[in-house]
Enzyme design. Structure first.
Site, PDB file in Angstrom:
ATOM      1  N   ARG A  14       0.828  -1.212   0.000  1.00 37.51           N
ATOM      2  CA  ARG A  14       0.000   0.000   0.000  1.00 37.51           C
ATOM      3  C   ARG A  14       0.868   1.270   0.000  1.00 37.51           C
ATOM      4  O   ARG A  14       0.635   2.172  -0.795  1.00 37.51           O
ATOM      5  CB  ARG A  14      -0.960  -0.019   1.195  1.00 37.51           C
ATOM      6  CG  ARG A  14      -2.153  -0.965   0.979  1.00 37.51           C
ATOM      7  CD  ARG A  14      -2.981  -1.094   2.243  1.00 37.51           C
ATOM      8  NE  ARG A  14      -2.205  -1.644   3.349  1.00 37.51           N
ATOM      9  CZ  ARG A  14      -2.624  -1.700   4.597  1.00 37.51           C
ATOM     10  NH1 ARG A  14      -3.805  -1.209   4.917  1.00 37.51           N
ATOM     11  NH2 ARG A  14      -1.880  -2.233   5.530  1.00 37.51           N
ATOM     12  N   ASN A  45      -6.556  -2.524   1.695  1.00 36.45           N
ATOM     13  CA  ASN A  45      -6.569  -3.989   1.725  1.00 36.45           C
ATOM     14  C   ASN A  45      -7.999  -4.462   1.779  1.00 36.45           C
ATOM     15  O   ASN A  45      -8.801  -3.883   2.498  1.00 36.45           O
ATOM     16  CB  ASN A  45      -5.921  -4.496   3.026  1.00 36.45           C
ATOM     17  CG  ASN A  45      -4.417  -4.555   2.909  1.00 36.45           C
ATOM     18  OD1 ASN A  45      -3.863  -4.472   1.813  1.00 36.45           O
ATOM     19  ND2 ASN A  45      -3.761  -4.690   4.041  1.00 36.45           N
TER      20      ASN A  45
END
Ligand SMILES: [Fe+3]
Ligand SMILES: [Mg+2]
Ligand SMILES: [Zn+2]
Ligand SMILES: [Zn+2]
EC number: 6.2.-.-
Lengths: 735, 321
Positions: free
Chosen positions: A18, A34
């Protein structure tokens, strides 16, 4: 104006995925988060972007992208005014793509020894690219709160780095520093004597002075000492009650490693990689003689936790013994309480970051420059493996002597870490916990099918039979064969050669040298090594002279002759004609028998010792001669070979046997291929850990035009059985 | 493993026997004798090769086995029946000897053989005796009040019947002074039943040895068993044969031993009583009941680790072979 939605599948959690995407995409507006089984991205842009390209270009080094799905649609205006990382949704399903524990990365290593860095000499330094993952994760969502790092509140500095997108610890879940992170403690006689860097220095000093310690690393405790110190090594042998099995060592750095052993490019590569397994390599430094007396190999690792590097930094040591803290073959110690109460060590060096699940060091070996995995654990487990098609939730219980279980969820197969022999209760408990842990970790609410070995007495099988409603039993060697098909994603027709120790056969006998043919959806046994009578049951495995005696007696029917071969054991041998026997087609037992016949090893002190020593002996002799053998209707008969060896009893026979064995297996494969027209062959089973057998057979088959498949990603020994069990169930193979 | 035919393992007293009882006979595997108010009732069939062995014969075995089964539930053995299935051609002399040892043993135990039956079958079909027994319950011992930390006593050296029979049957010529421990235990056990010592469970560890016996003890219960290698009485002869053949005494049959589960306070007193009788001179406390691992029997080895003594499904199939 466009919006792009993308879903990225693969190994993407705990690798800094990320944050990496954030940096790549922050000039746009949108978000990354996520979610179940993937990372989701939403970007707004004035023109159409090649999102796949951007993602692949910016992926962090440890990420593995399996696939990317994206859709583009038109929008009228921005819904967001910046690019943000959305935190994991509370109801997000657990992600099955968690990574294994990574060894320390190069950048952290640099910082560790940079006196101007604020993490200078921080023994638990980590970043988005390295450090513990699976061993400290409470469940499948890798966020700090779900790890045992949640006990440590980030200090201001760490918190700033964590939220700074330009920092390399941006969103590093295991971030810590000397101020706020876990600490090391030096414990002696159950008392904490020193902490932090003083603790590390004292332990290093102790190691220099022949002391033996327990060290908490990533997935458990090691027994450690100076590998070149005879006195200290003897002490560890005494503690582990293990006289003859070589210990694994950690070398100071790759330069030292090269001095200690002959290393190929591939071996150096994996030593340097973040998997950092134990590599079995040929040793050349005499100073290693205390850790391995008879073996020409050394189990070599590079420092994988920062603490290892620091112990070298604070001492003049070049190489330390690092063997699992336990009694031989029993469960690894990972709880601090057990370590502190462990008898016989001079000190314990521990940290207060809790380990949730113990994970041993992995062991690999290279044959013909190809990776063969002996033990699948730290660095490998639990990497996902992708199969085509969505299938039910399957749990495979594996085998008993080396236990790795596996699960299959939708299109993903995950093999667990290793547990040794389940008949030891601590190991059995670990196995039991591992099963429950896997089911809850990967959020499997319902097991649609459990698969176990057909063995009537395997503890893992009886566990399955008692615990699950829908149990499917798979023959051991068929599972071995299928494990190769799985990891090669191969669904065509194939010949399977499984050369193994032993497993329960479909006819009630003990199998272990098997030839299978997979055609369409069926696997059939077409040939095998000739059945031999094996007396004395399990005892024979531990004392291979009994195997040799059984086989020679079976072949010659002359008990006096057998007695003359093993005059030290006539009282036992005399009993053979009167006692029960088993019938076996094992390949591994032949190696034991030959080893005993050549007086290389009569009684084992650890598993497969006699066969390993036979291999080492064989390597000393350079001949390609072979002895007589017979093949009849795809049954390979080594009676004549054994008879000849019993007569010769010279050490060159070690080599002759290897040559003969491979030649016979090869010839049988050729006839099976001729009969079936199949030119693809799969190799599996513990005997392929033998370098000569694997390399010789591989070369011969390749030369003859075969496409040779084998286990490289999963263990070639019983550790890989579970994935084979899954494959058979998934593909609905008729076995 | 699914079986559609009876195998030898269905008679091993192990897991498959238990499954037969549950699935085919639709009964609950339970005590060695049924407790019917004041009466204990049991039955047992006996087949053994050789019929005459060191330490006894099939006659003695058939009487002792049933008497011991009655003792297990806290009963004083009173009456026996005997039924013979004999093959054509069986020597009358041998039958005479067998009958005599049954009479002798019954007399020793103060038990009467009160009814019987004979059948003759074709030559080659063997010789079998069934005995049933009735006892008077002194106090019922049914395993219902087994508690954590209860002590486990074995009344003497283990594995002797199994090893002795193997030795003789296969002509191994090992350990000449080894013999079957075949004995009825009335004189040893009755004083304990008649005392007020707190006994919770008893069983004679016959086929399958103490390993199977202890597995039955915790079968489907909320407790497990742990025993200690160093405490289990094993004779020199048995341990040397065990070493040579690689067969474990824990799984080897006994025909004159009792496993007793008792309150930890009373266990030493029971041990004193046992030691005062020659049949119990090697008796020892070998372990205890634990809640740590329900339904599991663990053997604590001398070098510090624990081994699972499991109930194999197929007896002669080693796990690692
Ligand atoms: Fe195997
Ligand atoms: Mg009975
Ligand atoms: Zn790092
Ligand atoms: Zn900090």
């Amino acid at each position: 104006m466009f919006a792009i939605k993308a879903k990225v599948y693969g190994i993407i959690q705990g690798v800094g995925f990320r944050p990496a995407l954030y940096n790549a995409l922050k000039k746009y507006t949108g978000w990354v988060r996520n979610s179940s089984c993937c990372v989701e991205i939403y970007i707004e842009s004035n023109r159409i972007l090649n999102i796949e390209k951007i993602i692949i270009k910016n992926k962090p080094q440890n990420a593995f992208i399996k696939s990317i799905d994206s859709v583009i649609f038109k929008i009228k205006k921005h819904a967001y005014n910046s690019f943000i990382i959305k935190y994991s949704k509370g109801d997000a399903q657990k992600n099955i793509n968690i990574t294994p524990d990574w060894g320390i990365c190069k950048k952290c290593e640099q910082e560790l020894f940079d006196s101007s860095n604020r993490r200078f000499l921080h023994p638990l330094i980590t970043c988005t690219d390295c450090g513990p993952r699976f061993s400290i994760a409470k469940d499948g969502l890798f966020d700090r709160n779900n790890t045992t790092m949640n006990a440590f509140k980030m200090c201001k500095m760490c918190a700033t780095e964590y939220s700074d997108s330009s920092n390399r610890r941006f969103h590093a879940q295991t971030i810590s520093c000397k101020e706020c992170g876990p600490k090391y403690f030096y414990v002696k006689n159950k008392q904490v004597e020193l902490k932090d860097i003083k603790a590390v220095k004292k332990a290093a000093f102790d190691l220099e002075n022949s002391k033996v310690g327990l060290l908490k690393g990533i997935g458990g405790y090691h027994l450690i000492c100076n590998a070149f110190d005879e006195y200290a090594v003897e002490k560890i042998k005494y503690i582990k009650k293990r006289e003859e099995k070589p210990f694994a060592v950690i070398a100071k750095n790759i330069e030292t490693a090269k001095k200690l052993a002959y290393l190929s490019k591939k071996e150096i590569e994996i030593l340097n990689s973040q998997i950092k397994p134990i590599v079995l390599a040929k040793y050349k430094d005499e100073r290693l003689k205390f850790v391995n007396l008879k073996s020409p190999f050394v189990g070599l690792m590079l420092a994988y936790a920062p603490i290892h590097l620091l112990l070298f930094y604070f001492s003049n040591l070049e190489c330390i013994v690092a063997t699992s803290a336990n009694l031989s073959e029993f469960s690894l110690i990972y709880k601090d309480r057990d370590a502190v109460n462990f008898d016989g060590v001079d000190f314990v060096l521990l940290h207060n970051r809790k380990i949730i699940r113990p994970i041993e060091d992995s062991i690999v070996h290279f044959s013909l420059n190809k990776q063969i995995i002996f033990r699948y654990a730290r660095g490998y487990a639990p990497s996902p493996f992708y199969l085509k098609g969505v299938k039910p939730n399957i749990l495979a219980l594996g085998a008993d002597m080396k236990n790795n279980i596996a699960i299959s969820l939708k299109d993903t197969v995950i093999l667990s870490q290793y547990t040794p022999d389940l008949s030891n209760y601590e190991n059995y408990e670990q196995f039991n916990k591992k099963v429950n842990d896997f089911l809850s970790f990967f959020d499997i609410k319902k097991v649609d099918m459990a698969i176990c070995d057909r063995h009537p007495n395997y503890l893992s099988s009886n566990y399955a039979r008692q615990t699950f409603a829908n149990v499917f039993e798979v023959q051991h060697h068929k599972a071995h064969f299928a494990s190769v098909l799985l990891e090669n994603n191969y669904t065509g027709d194939c010949i399977g050669i499984v050369l193994d120790g032993t497993g329960f056969g479909d006819d009630g006998n003990i199998w272990g040298g098997e030839f299978f043919v997979k055609m369409d959806k069926t696997i059939k046994r077409i040939g095998h090594i000739k059945n031999m009578k094996l007396y004395f049951g399990e005892k024979a495995i531990k004392e291979p002279y009994r195997i040799a005696a059984s086989y020679i007696y079976d072949i010659t029917d002359d008990i006096e002759y057998v007695k003359s071969l093993f005059s030290d054991y006539t009282d036992v041998i005399e009993l053979m004609p009167k006692t029960p026997y088993l019938i076996t087609s094992s390949a591994g037992r032949l190696f034991d028998a030959v080893s005993a016949l050549l007086n290389i090893k009569h009684k084992n002190t650890f598993e497969a010792q006699s066969a390993m020593l036979l291999e080492y002996e064989a390597k000393k002799h350079k001949t390609s001669k072979i002895l007589d053998y017979k093949i009849d209707n795809f049954v390979v008969d080594f009676s004549m070979t054994l008879k000849t060896i019993a007569k010769r009893r010279d050490l060159v026979s070690a080599r002759l046997f290897h040559n003969t064995f491979v030649e016979a297996i090869y010839e049988n494969t050729m006839s099976i291929s001729k009969l079936t027209g199949i030119k693809v062959v799969a190799l599996s089973g513990g005997v392929f850990q033998n370098d000569i057998v694997f390399s010789l057979l591989y070369k011969k088959l390749t030369k003859a035009g075969f496409n040779v498949l084998f286990n490289s990603r999963f263990p070639i020994n019983d550790g890989g059985v579970a994935v084979g069990q899954i494959y058979i169930a998934k593909e609905g193979l008729c076995v | 493993m699914k079986f559609d035919k009876i195998t030898m393992d269905h008679g091993s007293g192990g897991k498959l026997t238990l499954e037969l009882i549950e699935n085919v006979f639709r009964a609950t595997p339970g005590l060695d004798s049924a407790i019917l108010g004041d009466i204990a009732f049991t039955t047992d069939s006996h087949s053994i090769k050789p019929l005459f062995f060191k330490g006894g014969d099939i006659g003695k075995l058939s009487v002792c086995g049933t008497i011991n089964d009655l003792l297990c539930v806290g009963a004083k053995p009173m009456y026996l029946s005997s039924a013979f299935i004999m093959e054509e051609g069986f020597e009358l002399d041998e039958l005479e000897k067998i009958a005599q040892s049954m009479r002798d043993e019954a007399k020793n135990a103060n038990v009467k053989i009160v009814c019987g039956d004979t059948k003759v079958v074709e030559a080659g079909k063997g010789f079998y005796i069934n005995t049933s027994g009735i006892g008077k319950i002194i106090r019922p011992i049914d395993g219902s009040n087994i508690c954590e930390n209860d002590q486990i006593i074995v009344t003497g050296n283990i594995g002797e019947h199994g090893f002795s029979i193997l030795n003789e049957r296969e002509n191994l010529n090992l350990a000449s002074n080894l013999q079957s421990d075949c004995a009825q235990l009335t004189s040893l056990i009755l004083p304990i039943i008649e005392s007020d010592l707190d006994v919770h469970w008893m069983r004679d560890p016959t086929r399958g040895g103490i390993a199977m016996c202890l597995n039955e003890l915790c079968y489907k219960r909320d407790f497990g068993v742990e025993i200690f290698e160093e405490l289990v009485p094993i004779s020199e002869e048995v341990s040397s044969i065990s070493e040579m053949l690689g067969i474990e005494p824990y799984y080897s049959a006994n025909e004159g031993k009792m496993v007793i589960v008792a309150n930890p306070v009373d266990a030493p007193k029971i041990l004193d009583i046992l030691h005062s009788n020659p049949l119990g001179k090697n008796a020892n406390i070998i372990g205890n009941i634990t809640k740590d691992h329900p339904q599991k029997v663990l053997l604590n080895l001398n070098y510090g680790t624990k081994r699972l003594l499991s109930m194999p499904l197929v007896e002669k199939m080693p796990r690692i072979c």
